[in-house]
Design a protein around this motif. Structure first.
Motif, short mmCIF file in Angstrom:
data_model
loop_
_atom_site.label_atom_id
_atom_site.label_comp_id
_atom_site.label_asym_id
_atom_site.label_seq_id
_atom_site.Cartn_x
_atom_site.Cartn_y
_atom_site.Cartn_z
N MET A 1 0.85 -1.19 0.00
CA MET A 1 0.00 0.00 0.00
C MET A 1 0.89 1.25 0.00
SD MET A 1 -3.36 0.62 2.32
CE MET A 1 -2.67 1.13 3.88
N MET A 2 1.41 1.62 -1.17
CA MET A 2 2.31 2.77 -1.25
C MET A 2 1.52 4.03 -1.65
SD MET A 2 5.13 1.43 -0.38
CE MET A 2 6.50 2.48 -0.84
N LEU A 3 2.08 5.18 -1.30
CA LEU A 3 1.44 6.46 -1.63
C LEU A 3 2.30 7.25 -2.62
CD1 LEU A 3 0.24 7.49 1.95
CD2 LEU A 3 -1.13 6.46 0.13
N THR A 4 3.02 6.52 -3.44
CA THR A 4 3.90 7.14 -4.44
C THR A 4 3.08 8.07 -5.33
OG1 THR A 4 5.15 5.08 -4.43
CG2 THR A 4 5.63 6.63 -6.22
N GLY A 5 3.59 9.28 -5.54
CA GLY A 5 2.92 10.23 -6.43
C GLY A 5 1.99 11.19 -5.70
N MET A 6 1.73 10.92 -4.43
CA MET A 6 0.86 11.85 -3.67
C MET A 6 1.70 12.96 -3.06
SD MET A 6 -2.19 10.00 -1.57
CE MET A 6 -3.52 11.14 -1.91
N HIS A 7 1.23 14.20 -3.21
CA HIS A 7 1.91 15.35 -2.59
C HIS A 7 1.04 15.83 -1.42
CE1 HIS A 7 3.76 19.65 -3.02
NE2 HIS A 7 4.07 19.06 -1.89
N ILE A 8 1.62 15.77 -0.23
CA ILE A 8 0.86 16.08 0.99
C ILE A 8 1.57 17.17 1.78
CG2 ILE A 8 -0.03 15.10 3.16
CD1 ILE A 8 0.18 12.30 1.63
N ALA A 9 0.81 18.18 2.21
CA ALA A 9 1.37 19.21 3.09
C ALA A 9 0.96 18.91 4.53
CB ALA A 9 0.86 20.59 2.69
N ILE A 10 1.94 18.86 5.43
CA ILE A 10 1.65 18.70 6.86
C ILE A 10 1.95 20.04 7.51
CG2 ILE A 10 2.23 17.47 8.98
CD1 ILE A 10 2.83 15.02 7.32
N ILE A 11 0.91 20.68 8.03
CA ILE A 11 1.04 22.04 8.56
C ILE A 11 0.90 22.02 10.07
CG2 ILE A 11 0.15 24.41 8.44
CD1 ILE A 11 -0.93 23.73 5.62
N GLY A 12 1.99 22.29 10.77
CA GLY A 12 1.96 22.44 12.23
C GLY A 12 1.64 21.16 12.98
N GLY A 13 1.52 21.32 14.30
CA GLY A 13 1.17 20.18 15.14
C GLY A 13 2.17 19.97 16.26
N GLU A 53 5.82 29.29 0.53
CA GLU A 53 6.52 28.59 -0.56
C GLU A 53 5.86 27.26 -0.93
OE1 GLU A 53 10.74 28.24 0.04
OE2 GLU A 53 10.88 30.34 0.71
N VAL A 54 4.75 26.93 -0.28
CA VAL A 54 4.06 25.67 -0.60
C VAL A 54 3.33 25.80 -1.93
CG1 VAL A 54 2.24 24.07 0.13
CG2 VAL A 54 3.76 25.07 1.84
N ASP A 55 3.49 24.79 -2.78
CA ASP A 55 2.80 24.77 -4.07
C ASP A 55 1.40 24.16 -3.86
OD1 ASP A 55 1.94 24.59 -6.65
OD2 ASP A 55 3.55 23.28 -7.37
N PHE A 56 0.46 25.00 -3.44
CA PHE A 56 -0.89 24.51 -3.12
C PHE A 56 -1.57 23.86 -4.31
CE2 PHE A 56 -0.29 27.13 0.62
CZ PHE A 56 -0.94 26.41 1.60
N ALA A 57 -1.28 24.35 -5.51
CA ALA A 57 -1.92 23.81 -6.72
C ALA A 57 -1.57 22.35 -6.95
CB ALA A 57 -1.52 24.65 -7.92
N ASP A 58 -0.45 21.92 -6.39
CA ASP A 58 0.03 20.55 -6.63
C ASP A 58 -0.38 19.57 -5.52
OD1 ASP A 58 1.68 18.68 -8.18
OD2 ASP A 58 3.10 18.77 -6.50
N LEU A 59 -1.06 20.07 -4.48
CA LEU A 59 -1.34 19.22 -3.31
C LEU A 59 -2.51 18.27 -3.52
CD1 LEU A 59 -0.99 21.70 -0.28
CD2 LEU A 59 0.69 20.02 -1.10
#
Length: 301
Positions: A1-13, A53-59
């Motif tokens: 179960m790989m997530l290859t190709g997914m772009h994920i932003a982790i913000i804070g925490g 600098e996060v590329d939101f369009a790609d998330l």
């Protein structure tokens, strides 16, 4: 179960997010980490970035902390000097299928999701997450009762209010430690379950009567039920631990006036067992992200 190709932003925490990062890196997701500048550890395949600098369009997904945002639209991070703004404008830049994940929500986040039309998943609304989290919550409650009393749990009289996902685990844990546990509920099937568990059931309508002989009161009901008139009937040495989400279900002002120790203790998993709590979140997130990825691939096929 790989997530290859997914772009994920982790913000804070907090420390829980480190387990999420570890798991997602392991599964080959591409990560943008915001608010982790003070974190000495470097994760291969994860980029530390300022929010601008996060590329939101790609998330494909945005993972917020358990508490989501503040009411004024900031995200807190224990690994950053200052809160991070999280705005409608940022979310509008994402693709329509980008999903936002948090533990819980609030008015600001609800409004942002409504305006942007993005999917928002509240992980703590899920039964599986809540049940897994009830384990460190119960352990943390035991720790707090030991710290704040001068008697053993064994042989003490403990009232647990509510037989939900947390109440059931807490009641069972204190009973296993030798406490005399009574559980207050409203629903007839909950009262039946309490009996089946070998504990003493009572209806929450009778709360004032039932607290007269207790040593510890543990509330899990997120409404004001431990009222001034209930606290007035408790023995003065009673310890109240309120596990309900803020502001809890206890009249803390009156408890203080009466000299009854009352502690609001939401978020115990993140305090007493951040590693386990982080793994719980990570494991469920992975299932949801993988399901999203599969759906996307089917749509492209």
């Amino acid at each position: 179960m790989m997530l290859t190709g997914m772009h994920i932003a982790i913000i804070g925490g907090d420390a829980r997010q480190l387990e999420v990062i570890r798991k997602l890196v392991e599964l080959d997701a591409k990560l943008s980490l915001v608010g982790f500048d003070q974190l000495a550890h470097h994760f291969t395949g994860a980029m530390k970035l300022p929010i601008g600098e996060v590329d939101f369009a790609d998330l494909d997904a945005i993972i917020l902390p358990v508490h989501g945002t503040t009411l004024d639209g900031n995200v807190n991070s224990v690994f950053a000097h200052e809160p991070i703004p999280f705005t409608e404008e940022m979310v509008q830049k994402t693709a329509r299928q980008c999903t936002i994940y948090s533990g819980i929500s609030n008015a600001y986040l609800d409004e942002l999701v409504k305006k942007t039309g993005r999917k928002h998943v509240q992980l703590f609304e899920r039964d599986d997450v809540a049940i897994y989290n009830s384990i460190p919550t119960a352990e943390g409650t035991v720790m707090m009762v030991i710290q704040h009393t001068d008697f053993t749990i064994h042989g003490s009289c403990v009232a647990v209010l509510g037989l939900g996902r947390v109440g059931m685990t807490v009641a069972r844990t204190f009973a296993a430690l030798g406490a005399k546990v009574k559980v207050g509920a409203r629903r007839s099937e909950h009262l039946a379950r309490i009996t089946e568990m070998g504990l003493v059931p009572f209806h929450l309508n009778d709360l004032e009567k039932e607290v007269r002989d207790i040593d510890v009161c543990i509330n899990t009901v997120p409404h004001l039920i431990v009222t001034a008139s209930v606290i007035a009937k408790m023995p003065p040495h009673t310890l109240i631990i309120d596990l309900a989400s803020k502001p809890g279900g206890t009249d803390f002002r009156y408890a203080e006036k009466r000299g009854v120790k009352a502690i609001l203790a939401p978020g115990l998993p993140g305090i007493v067992a951040p590693k386990t709590a982080g793994q719980i979140i990570a494991n469920v997130l992975v299932q949801l992200l993988y399901a999203d990825l599969q759906k996307r691939e089917e749509n492209h096929a």
